[in-house]
Scaffold this motif. Structure first.
Motif, PDB file in Angstrom:
ATOM      1  N   ARG A 112      37.367  32.767  37.604  1.00  0.00           N
ATOM      2  CA  ARG A 112      37.640  34.205  37.614  1.00  0.00           C
ATOM      3  C   ARG A 112      39.117  34.483  37.329  1.00  0.00           C
ATOM      4  O   ARG A 112      39.462  35.423  36.602  1.00  0.00           O
ATOM      5  CB  ARG A 112      37.253  34.809  38.963  1.00  0.00           C
ATOM      6  CG  ARG A 112      37.399  36.330  39.018  1.00  0.00           C
ATOM      7  CD  ARG A 112      36.774  36.911  40.273  1.00  0.00           C
ATOM      8  NE  ARG A 112      37.543  36.612  41.463  1.00  0.00           N
ATOM      9  CZ  ARG A 112      38.580  37.383  41.888  1.00  0.00           C
ATOM     10  NH1 ARG A 112      38.949  38.444  41.189  1.00  0.00           N
ATOM     11  NH2 ARG A 112      39.215  37.061  42.985  1.00  0.00           N
ATOM     12  N   GLY A 140      39.771  34.075  33.707  1.00  0.00           N
ATOM     13  CA  GLY A 140      39.185  35.210  33.007  1.00  0.00           C
ATOM     14  C   GLY A 140      40.059  36.440  33.104  1.00  0.00           C
ATOM     15  O   GLY A 140      40.234  37.184  32.123  1.00  0.00           O
ATOM     16  N   ASP A 141      40.655  36.659  34.286  1.00  0.00           N
ATOM     17  CA  ASP A 141      41.539  37.813  34.461  1.00  0.00           C
ATOM     18  C   ASP A 141      42.815  37.656  33.641  1.00  0.00           C
ATOM     19  O   ASP A 141      43.357  38.635  33.108  1.00  0.00           O
ATOM     20  CB  ASP A 141      41.883  37.996  35.945  1.00  0.00           C
ATOM     21  CG  ASP A 141      40.697  38.502  36.752  1.00  0.00           C
ATOM     22  OD1 ASP A 141      39.740  39.008  36.131  1.00  0.00           O
ATOM     23  OD2 ASP A 141      40.727  38.388  38.000  1.00  0.00           O
ATOM     24  N   GLU A 173      41.908  38.551  30.122  1.00  0.00           N
ATOM     25  CA  GLU A 173      41.785  39.999  29.939  1.00  0.00           C
ATOM     26  C   GLU A 173      43.151  40.672  29.845  1.00  0.00           C
ATOM     27  O   GLU A 173      43.294  41.711  29.197  1.00  0.00           O
ATOM     28  CB  GLU A 173      40.985  40.602  31.100  1.00  0.00           C
ATOM     29  CG  GLU A 173      39.493  40.347  31.013  1.00  0.00           C
ATOM     30  CD  GLU A 173      38.718  41.181  32.023  1.00  0.00           C
ATOM     31  OE1 GLU A 173      39.254  42.222  32.458  1.00  0.00           O
ATOM     32  OE2 GLU A 173      37.603  40.780  32.366  1.00  0.00           O
ATOM     33  N   ARG A 175      45.518  39.523  28.266  1.00  0.00           N
ATOM     34  CA  ARG A 175      46.030  39.169  26.926  1.00  0.00           C
ATOM     35  C   ARG A 175      47.422  38.543  26.998  1.00  0.00           C
ATOM     36  O   ARG A 175      48.358  38.936  26.287  1.00  0.00           O
ATOM     37  CB  ARG A 175      46.041  40.391  26.001  1.00  0.00           C
ATOM     38  CG  ARG A 175      44.652  40.951  25.739  1.00  0.00           C
ATOM     39  CD  ARG A 175      44.691  42.106  24.746  1.00  0.00           C
ATOM     40  NE  ARG A 175      43.369  42.619  24.464  1.00  0.00           N
ATOM     41  CZ  ARG A 175      42.537  42.123  23.566  1.00  0.00           C
ATOM     42  NH1 ARG A 175      42.909  41.071  22.866  1.00  0.00           N
ATOM     43  NH2 ARG A 175      41.347  42.646  23.366  1.00  0.00           N
ATOM     44  N   ARG A 186      43.969  43.166  40.220  1.00  0.00           N
ATOM     45  CA  ARG A 186      42.635  42.565  40.314  1.00  0.00           C
ATOM     46  C   ARG A 186      42.424  41.848  41.647  1.00  0.00           C
ATOM     47  O   ARG A 186      41.443  41.117  41.815  1.00  0.00           O
ATOM     48  CB  ARG A 186      42.401  41.602  39.149  1.00  0.00           C
ATOM     49  CG  ARG A 186      42.269  42.307  37.800  1.00  0.00           C
ATOM     50  CD  ARG A 186      42.274  41.311  36.661  1.00  0.00           C
ATOM     51  NE  ARG A 186      41.892  41.890  35.392  1.00  0.00           N
ATOM     52  CZ  ARG A 186      42.701  42.592  34.603  1.00  0.00           C
ATOM     53  NH1 ARG A 186      43.957  42.822  34.985  1.00  0.00           N
ATOM     54  NH2 ARG A 186      42.269  43.087  33.461  1.00  0.00           N
TER      55      ARG A 186
END
Length: 364
Positions: free
Chosen positions: A309, A312-313, A316, A318, A359
């Motif tokens: 996770r 993945g964050d 996201e 970038r 997040r």
């Protein structure tokens, strides 16, 4: 330092003014374009000049070909006690100052290693120089008090001072700034006549390589011309490598198999030298990379999917990771304990930290 004057309210000049004003320095703004001064003042960069009395330091933020004359004119008008500039070329500018009879005892050349493709005051920001190198090039005639004043200026802008002789500065920036810009422009120029379908396929690689080509062509002509002596030998070296690569590729298109091995060896040699050079500026660990990277420590506990996770964050957000250090393997399979270290470039450390905290991650 209580007062300053910035001459030239483009990206660099206005950013310096914003930083100084934010630290309580009364800063005056001068530019031959009155609209540029008005915009910079509206952004909170300072007060439209000239100042009513000589300021502590004047920052000359004009193109290299205009620096010496600008300093000479403002010294005659007694604009400031100490002068510095932000030109990316130093030896020629200093020689021109001497030729014009400038008082070089109160002059310390400077070059903040920060900027962007876009120009003008609207692109300025107060934190542009935070943790960035700012090269200073005092000469034997520079007063110690003048150097100390300019060092204070650099500190107020949050930058890291580096002292170099003017000639050494010019050779360094020819290698790490001027040559890359020229190569970006030459590569981007190939796109002008490229097939439309090919241009549409351009991805991140091409965009990264050609990013700086979007800069002001007139300004960069001025910069490259002023540093021709240092840039010329680098171009000659580059030309030899280009010739080697072109010759090797040409031999690979010929139906002479016995030449292919030597051609492949030549091509591999050029690429390996490139990999070795890139490694000198890209390594996230050790002294070579310590001043260019930040380490974010993120608490990760529980199952392995927590790590998934986290990555993945990051994706996201970038942001490219320069490196990652995982905690020691946990006793329980498919689990992650401790903290993960993420190595990132300094200029993306804060945005990534904010994105991860949003997040729910604990970031140190």
């Amino acid at each position: 330092m209580h007062t300053a004057c910035v001459v030239g309210t483009g990206l660099i000049g206005t950013s310096i003014a914003l930083a100084l004003t934010g630290r309580g320095v009364t800063t005056y703004l001068i530019d031959r374009d009155p609209d540029s001064v008005r915009i910079a003042a509206a952004l909170g960069a300072g007060v439209p000049g000239p100042p009513p009395a000589p300021v502590d330091v004047a920052v000359i933020a004009v193109p290299p070909s205009e620096v010496a004359r600008t300093i000479a004119d403002h010294q005659k008008a007694e604009l400031a006690q100490v002068y510095t500039d932000v030109s990316s070329v130093k030896a020629l500018v200093h020689a021109e100052c001497l030729a014009l009879g400038c008082d070089t005892t109160g002059l310390v050349g400077g070059h903040p290693m920060a900027g962007g493709e876009r120009s003008g005051p609207l692109t300025a920001r107060a934190d542009l120089f935070q943790d960035r190198h700012w090269i200073l090039t005092p000469t034997p005639e520079s007063r110690e008090s003048a150097l100390n004043r300019v060092l204070e200026l650099v500190s107020l802008c949050g930058a890291v001072p580096v002292l170099l002789p003017p000639a050494d500065h010019d050779r360094a920036v020819a290698l790490v700034s001027h040559l890359p810009h020229l190569m970006a422009s030459l590569t981007a120029a190939r796109l002008v006549d490229g097939e439309e379908y090919a241009v549409r396929l351009a991805g991140r690689g091409m965009r990264d390589v050609t990013r700086t080509a979007a800069g002001d062509a007139g300004l960069w002509t001025d910069i490259l011309a002023a540093n021709a002596a240092a840039l010329g030998p680098l171009l000659a070296e580059l030309g030899r490598d280009l010739t080697t690569a072109a010759r090797a590729l040409a031999r690979l298109t010929e139906d002479v198999p016995e030449q292919h091995t030597a051609a492949l060896a030549e091509l591999t040699g050029v690429l390996r030298r490139g990999s070795a050079g890139r490694a000198r500026i890209a390594a996230p660990h050790g002294p070579a990379g310590a001043d260019r990277h930040k380490v974010l420590s993120i608490a990760v506990g529980g199952p392995q999917r927590q790590l998934e996770r986290l990555l993945g964050d990051v994706a996201e957000a970038r942001v490219d990771l320069e490196g990652m250090v995982l905690p020691e393997a946990p006793a329980v399979p498919d689990a992650t304990d401790g903290a993960v270290e993420l190595w990132v470039a300094r200029d993306v450390a804060r945005p990534l930290t904010d994105a991860l905290r949003d997040r729910g991650w604990a970031v140190r």
